[in-house]
Design an enzyme around this catalytic site. Structure first.
Site, PDB file in Angstrom:
ATOM      1  N   SER A 174     -17.583 -30.472  -2.769  1.00  0.00           N
ATOM      2  CA  SER A 174     -18.483 -29.568  -1.861  1.00  0.00           C
ATOM      3  C   SER A 174     -19.677 -29.049  -2.764  1.00  0.00           C
ATOM      4  CB  SER A 174     -17.585 -28.410  -1.669  1.00  0.00           C
ATOM      5  OG  SER A 174     -18.199 -27.535  -0.571  1.00  0.00           O
ATOM      6  N   GLN A 212     -20.281 -34.018  -1.049  1.00  0.00           N
ATOM      7  CA  GLN A 212     -20.324 -33.298   0.113  1.00  0.00           C
ATOM      8  C   GLN A 212     -21.601 -32.491   0.385  1.00  0.00           C
ATOM      9  OE1 GLN A 212     -19.610 -29.949   0.849  1.00  0.00           O
ATOM     10  NE2 GLN A 212     -20.125 -29.883   3.056  1.00  0.00           N
ATOM     11  N   TYR A 218     -24.129 -29.543   2.435  1.00  0.00           N
ATOM     12  CA  TYR A 218     -24.330 -29.054   3.451  1.00  0.00           C
ATOM     13  C   TYR A 218     -25.987 -28.865   3.394  1.00  0.00           C
ATOM     14  CZ  TYR A 218     -19.738 -26.810   4.134  1.00  0.00           C
ATOM     15  OH  TYR A 218     -18.421 -26.557   4.300  1.00  0.00           O
ATOM     16  N   LYS A 261     -19.694 -36.316   7.954  1.00  0.00           N
ATOM     17  CA  LYS A 261     -18.179 -35.708   7.998  1.00  0.00           C
ATOM     18  C   LYS A 261     -18.258 -34.798   9.118  1.00  0.00           C
ATOM     19  CE  LYS A 261     -15.673 -32.530   5.153  1.00  0.00           C
ATOM     20  NZ  LYS A 261     -15.613 -31.389   6.220  1.00  0.00           N
ATOM     21  N   SER A 285     -13.188 -35.129  11.148  1.00  0.00           N
ATOM     22  CA  SER A 285     -12.932 -34.132  10.588  1.00  0.00           C
ATOM     23  C   SER A 285     -13.123 -32.899  11.452  1.00  0.00           C
ATOM     24  CB  SER A 285     -13.341 -34.054   9.135  1.00  0.00           C
ATOM     25  OG  SER A 285     -13.036 -32.603   8.713  1.00  0.00           O
ATOM     26  N   HIS A 301     -13.125 -29.970  10.101  1.00  0.00           N
ATOM     27  CA  HIS A 301     -13.211 -28.915   9.147  1.00  0.00           C
ATOM     28  C   HIS A 301     -11.711 -27.991   8.697  1.00  0.00           C
ATOM     29  CE1 HIS A 301     -17.002 -27.845   6.966  1.00  0.00           C
ATOM     30  NE2 HIS A 301     -16.285 -26.705   6.490  1.00  0.00           N
ATOM     31  N   ARG A 342       0.257 -33.890   5.509  1.00  0.00           N
ATOM     32  CA  ARG A 342       1.088 -33.204   4.352  1.00  0.00           C
ATOM     33  C   ARG A 342       2.238 -34.006   3.846  1.00  0.00           C
ATOM     34  NH1 ARG A 342      -2.703 -30.386   5.036  1.00  0.00           N
ATOM     35  NH2 ARG A 342      -2.750 -28.167   5.811  1.00  0.00           N
TER      36      ARG A 342
END
Length: 411
Positions: A159, A180, A182, A284, A306, A308, A343
């Site tokens: 990130s 990733q 932003y 993304k 995604s 988020h 999971r």
């Protein structure tokens, strides 16, 4: 202290923390926490939590230990979706709407779980989703995650707001990682971050397109109230103060930066970023066939389906429900990845059968990180790899390419 007394004291501390948490008495919140397994109450009532990663039976075994170790506000930040957390809940529950259709009498004594992503081969299709501020859960943060990922040779995406830099995480991983982004409110800042990632050896940048506004993280806000620490002691207000805390912003000129969100992000911005780098570009947060088609038309290299982790918007639609329409729109022309609520190994198998090229996990490895650091991360990923390999063999599939939509149906 005797072993029995130590276990009793440990259980009492956990129950005291739980009794102070608004998650326990509030039925609406309890119903909106799908990442807590349905039998967690039985686990809490047991005399023991797992004391080392090797004792874990599934990834959920790490979650109560995470809650014991991690301060309430930090735990609440990780757990939170937004608003009513309908999307957060849907991400997990949606997997029960799909079933696998195993094929028999195929020789699965040798199973190849490897995938190729942008020319790089990985021994399994499970990648590390970008999550911010991992040092909130363990002092080694993203570096511990990188070492845990290295043990199973997983792709790691880091990130922008990681608490470790892209350079040190790449070194710890011992292989190139993806970055990733932003994009923020200011193109010059986005451009510098992209160039920084490229200099660090990242082969791909995943531009997050779904963080354009604020969010109401109710669980986080409630748990902050029962945390004895003062958030303002570490988290100073303002964009400049936040940038100074983020290692990936070191050396970045933030002149003109007004917001770390990207409400002004559009296709022209993406094109300008494309022109600044040789890295592969992944978007993304794509959730519709229409935007998937536009991604192809705009020369994007890949999509990460995604929402988020239920933290961007509360539409109520799970990513596993979105995946088929995106795959159909893309028609194999670009890479399609997916995350959100994964999971179990069977979850991974379902997504691959639907057409995903790889599957991302987020909260489970954070449970492992908060519980035991690097060994916890490594064990969480090992469990997922093992479960997936079993699900793949039980489906009669010998290589990832053999998965097709015929292997999965909606209930």
């Amino acid at each position: 202290m005797s072993s029995f007394n130590a276990r009793f004291a440990q259980r009492r501390r956990l129950l005291q923390w739980l009794s102070a948490s608004p998650l326990l008495p509030c039925a609406s919140l309890a119903g909106a926490a799908p990442d807590i397994p349905s039998k967690l109450a039985e686990l809490e009532a047991a005399a023991d939590l797992i004391s080392k990663p090797e004792e874990a039976i599934n990834v959920f075994d790490f979650e109560p230990v995470f809650r014991r170790n991690v301060p309430p506000a930090h735990a609440g930040y990780m757990y939170s979706g937004i608003d009513a957390e309908v999307t957060l809940k849907a991400n997990r529950e949606a997997f029960s709407k799909y079933y696998l259709r195993p094929r028999r009498l195929n020789d699965v004594s040798k199973v190849d779980t490897s995938v190729e992503l942008f020319g790089a081969k990985y021994p399994n299709p499970i990648f590390i989703c970008p999550t911010g501020g991992n040092k909130a859960f363990h002092p080694e943060g993203e570096v511990a995650v990188a070492r845990g990922a290295k043990a199973g040779n997983h792709l790691q995406i880091l990130s922008t707001v990681a608490s470790s830099s892209v350079e040190e995480v790449t070194k710890a991983r011992g292989a190139p990682i993806w970055f990733q982004l932003y994009a923020t409110s200011t193109f010059n800042v986005a451009r510098q971050l992209v160039q920084k990632a490229e200099r660090a050896g990242c082969p791909a940048v995943a531009i997050t397109v779904d963080r354009v506004a604020g969010r109401n993280q109710e669980v986080f806000e409630r748990l902050k109230k029962v945390d004895p620490r003062h958030c303002a002691d570490c988290h100073k207000p303002g964009v400049e103060a936040r940038a100074k805390k983020l290692p990936n912003y070191a050396g970045i000129d933030i002149a003109g930066l007004t917001n770390m969100l990207s409400s002004n992000l559009d296709w022209d911005t993406v094109k300008r970023l494309r022109d600044t780098t040789r890295m592969k570009i992944v978007l993304k947060g794509i959730l519709t066939a229409e935007d998937a088609e536009l991604a192809v038309k705009n020369g994007i290299d890949g999509i990460l389906v995604s929402n988020h982790g239920g933290r961007g918007e509360d539409s109520g639609r799970a990513t596993i429900d979105v995946l088929p329409e995106v795959v159909d729109a893309v028609k194999g022309r670009i890479l399609v990845l997916v995350d959100g609520g994964f999971r179990r190994g069977t979850d991974v198998a379902k997504a691959l059968a639907m057409g995903a090229n790889a599957v991302g996990v987020g909260r489970p490895y954070l449970w492992g990180l908060g519980a035991f650091g690097e060994p916890g991360v490594a064990k969480v990923l090992e469990i997922l790899r093992t479960e997936f390999r079993v699900a793949m063999a039980q489906s009669g599939v010998r290589a990832i390419r053999e998965f097709t939509p015929a292997f999965v149906r909606r209930v």
